[in-house]
Design a protein around this motif. Sequence first.
Motif, mmCIF file in Angstrom:
data_model
loop_
_atom_site.group_PDB
_atom_site.id
_atom_site.type_symbol
_atom_site.label_atom_id
_atom_site.label_comp_id
_atom_site.label_asym_id
_atom_site.label_seq_id
_atom_site.Cartn_x
_atom_site.Cartn_y
_atom_site.Cartn_z
ATOM 1 N N PHE A 92 0.852 -1.196 0.000
ATOM 2 C CA PHE A 92 0.000 0.000 0.000
ATOM 3 C C PHE A 92 0.887 1.244 0.000
ATOM 4 O O PHE A 92 1.942 1.241 0.633
ATOM 5 N N LEU A 93 0.453 2.281 -0.701
ATOM 6 C CA LEU A 93 1.197 3.552 -0.752
ATOM 7 C C LEU A 93 0.542 4.589 0.141
ATOM 8 O O LEU A 93 -0.680 4.754 0.116
ATOM 9 N N TYR A 94 1.362 5.288 0.897
ATOM 10 C CA TYR A 94 0.897 6.374 1.754
ATOM 11 C C TYR A 94 1.535 7.673 1.292
ATOM 12 O O TYR A 94 2.755 7.736 1.142
ATOM 13 N N PRO A 95 0.744 8.714 1.054
ATOM 14 C CA PRO A 95 1.329 9.995 0.632
ATOM 15 C C PRO A 95 2.073 10.661 1.786
ATOM 16 O O PRO A 95 1.812 10.387 2.960
ATOM 17 N N THR A 96 3.008 11.506 1.428
ATOM 18 C CA THR A 96 3.708 12.334 2.408
ATOM 19 C C THR A 96 3.341 13.782 2.113
ATOM 20 O O THR A 96 2.597 14.068 1.174
ATOM 21 N N THR A 97 3.875 14.704 2.874
ATOM 22 C CA THR A 97 3.614 16.116 2.603
ATOM 23 C C THR A 97 4.456 16.632 1.434
ATOM 24 O O THR A 97 4.234 17.736 0.964
ATOM 25 N N ASN A 98 5.397 15.828 0.951
ATOM 26 C CA ASN A 98 6.188 16.179 -0.225
ATOM 27 C C ASN A 98 5.452 15.671 -1.464
ATOM 28 O O ASN A 98 5.140 14.479 -1.553
ATOM 29 N N ILE A 99 5.206 16.523 -2.418
ATOM 30 C CA ILE A 99 4.423 16.183 -3.609
ATOM 31 C C ILE A 99 4.989 14.988 -4.377
ATOM 32 O O ILE A 99 4.248 14.229 -4.981
ATOM 33 N N TYR A 100 6.295 14.789 -4.346
ATOM 34 C CA TYR A 100 6.933 13.750 -5.153
ATOM 35 C C TYR A 100 7.192 12.441 -4.398
ATOM 36 O O TYR A 100 7.696 11.495 -4.989
ATOM 37 N N ASN A 101 6.905 12.376 -3.120
ATOM 38 C CA ASN A 101 7.278 11.214 -2.322
ATOM 39 C C ASN A 101 6.090 10.520 -1.669
ATOM 40 O O ASN A 101 5.159 11.170 -1.196
ATOM 41 N N PHE A 102 6.177 9.198 -1.636
ATOM 42 C CA PHE A 102 5.213 8.343 -0.971
ATOM 43 C C PHE A 102 5.996 7.350 -0.114
ATOM 44 O O PHE A 102 7.192 7.159 -0.310
#
Length: 130
Positions: A92-102
């Motif tokens: 599963f992928l979780y977003p971060t507060t950085n637009i380019y990173n998960f």
Amino acid sequence: MKKILFASIICFTTISVFAQSTSDIPSQNISTDSNVEYRLFSTKNLYTFIKLNTKNGQMWQVQWSTKGNESEAPLSLTKRVIKDDEKNGRFFLYPTTNIYNFILLDQIDGRVWQVQWSAEAKDRIVLPIN
């Protein structure tokens, strides 16, 4: 005079509250069905999604367009588990507060990776987090 001063204070307070920089909590719009092999995860880029094989952790960067330059490019074709350990919904992928990173999570054994997508193939990375 008091009314003008009061209105000015309210106005400046309202402006400063909305002008403060805050990190929005990343959100996702995904299917609730955990028994699917593939999921699309939106990024904060209007035209970019990450397609995840939830069985083995492989990923592709998907870009849509109305101008004919749609594409699907490998982000990581590395299988993160052996064939016998593949299971729908494992990754599963979780977003971060950085637009380019998960953050990619193996939901069975807890391993995690930093996933960075980019328009430039050389800047796409998947790094284990130990």
